[in-house]
Motif scaffolding. Sequence first.
Motif, mmCIF file in Angstrom:
data_model
loop_
_atom_site.group_PDB
_atom_site.id
_atom_site.type_symbol
_atom_site.label_atom_id
_atom_site.label_comp_id
_atom_site.label_asym_id
_atom_site.label_seq_id
_atom_site.Cartn_x
_atom_site.Cartn_y
_atom_site.Cartn_z
ATOM 1 N N LYS A 101 6.501 53.857 82.266
ATOM 2 C CA LYS A 101 6.460 52.673 83.147
ATOM 3 C C LYS A 101 5.364 51.696 82.722
ATOM 4 N N SER A 102 4.223 52.302 82.346
ATOM 5 C CA SER A 102 3.123 51.403 81.892
ATOM 6 C C SER A 102 3.516 50.731 80.595
ATOM 7 N N ASN A 103 4.182 51.401 79.759
ATOM 8 C CA ASN A 103 4.622 50.793 78.495
ATOM 9 C C ASN A 103 5.618 49.693 78.772
ATOM 10 N N MET A 104 6.502 49.928 79.709
ATOM 11 C CA MET A 104 7.471 48.889 80.038
ATOM 12 C C MET A 104 6.771 47.670 80.653
ATOM 13 N N THR A 105 5.755 47.947 81.475
ATOM 14 C CA THR A 105 5.009 46.828 82.074
ATOM 15 C C THR A 105 4.281 46.029 81.006
ATOM 16 N N THR A 106 3.680 46.745 80.108
ATOM 17 C CA THR A 106 2.931 46.065 79.018
ATOM 18 C C THR A 106 3.889 45.251 78.199
ATOM 19 N N ASP A 107 5.022 45.797 77.908
ATOM 20 C CA ASP A 107 6.006 45.056 77.113
ATOM 21 C C ASP A 107 6.492 43.833 77.874
ATOM 22 N N MET A 108 6.669 44.006 79.163
ATOM 23 C CA MET A 108 7.117 42.851 79.944
ATOM 24 C C MET A 108 6.045 41.762 79.951
ATOM 25 N N HIS A 109 4.753 42.125 80.140
ATOM 26 C CA HIS A 109 3.685 41.129 80.120
ATOM 27 C C HIS A 109 3.589 40.461 78.763
ATOM 28 N N ALA A 110 3.766 41.267 77.734
ATOM 29 C CA ALA A 110 3.671 40.671 76.393
ATOM 30 C C ALA A 110 4.812 39.698 76.170
ATOM 31 N N THR A 111 5.940 40.021 76.656
ATOM 32 C CA THR A 111 7.088 39.113 76.483
ATOM 33 C C THR A 111 6.907 37.822 77.291
ATOM 34 N N MET A 112 6.374 37.972 78.485
ATOM 35 C CA MET A 112 6.169 36.796 79.299
ATOM 36 C C MET A 112 5.087 35.894 78.663
ATOM 37 N N ILE A 113 4.058 36.529 78.156
ATOM 38 C CA ILE A 113 2.997 35.700 77.520
ATOM 39 C C ILE A 113 3.551 35.014 76.330
#
Length: 344
Positions: free
Chosen positions: A324-336
């Motif tokens: 879940k944390s990896n998915m969150t990090t990936d989502m933040h990276a994509t949004m940035i």
Amino acid sequence: MFCTLAAWLITKAGHPFEQPQEYDDPNAIISNVLSELRSFGRPVDFPPSKLKAGYGEQACYVLDCLAEEALKYTGFSWKRPTYPTEELEEEEITEDDAELTLNKLEEDVAEEESDNEENFIDLNVLKAQTYRSDMNDSAKQEEILQSTIDAAEWNLEVERVLPQLKVTVRTDNKDWRIHVDQMHQHKDGIESSLKETRGYLDKLHNEISRTLEKINSREKYINNQLEHLVQEYRSAQALLSEAKEKYQEGSGGVTERIRMLSEITEVLERVKQETEEKGSSMTDGAPLVKIKQALTKLKQETIQMDIQIGVIEHTLLQSKLKEKSNMTTDMHATMISEATVGAY
């Protein structure tokens, strides 16, 4: 009789053997006889029971072997037979009794003349003299016959010549007259012997008859004296036969009941065995201990399984959180990255 004769032959053969008595065991006696026969080197290929009867091929074989051994031991040897010389009896037969032909008479007279010429007259000379006398008689038939010889001298001459007129002929054993004479002799001997023995036989017959009469009278007396005992014996025999019949009938019912009892006993034993097995299983604590040990083991295994389940759940939770944390990090990276691109 066989055992006595065998024992006597064994003793004669040089082996001491006790004479069998009346009340001895016949099997022991026969075995002893066979052992003695084997000691002589004779084969025995038949069972001892064949000799119990005392006759037959085996008994003759045993006696023959023992007799041969006894003859060998005594040094007996067979000699050539000696036959008695039979002397032929001479029989004087007068002219009236003998049936002889002229040739046979001449031959017999010639043989006798060669032995003793003084005792016999030559038949040829006698025939010639007879012929001449017949001729003289025929020539003097017409003359008157008148004797000039004294009667006393004639009788003396007849007595002197009479022994020479007898003809001696050797008897033939095949002649039927001899057989007839022998038959008459034997008949006379039998009749004389019968006369002597008839008295003894009659005496013996009378004695036997008296003895039989005594036995019959004694038997009748004994039967009369023991009549009541005989009746009691017969009644006892009848009661015994009835008791035997009842016993047989009762024994048949007892046999059937014994069979039923055995069947019931078998069933009872089987039930007792099953009851004992169930009772031992109910009072025995070993199964309870085993159950407790199994429950304890199950609890331990349950605890271990709970620990393993908890570890697995924790590991799974960590992996889920990490994912879940990896998915969150990936989502933040994509949004940035999208924002940065939008700013440019």
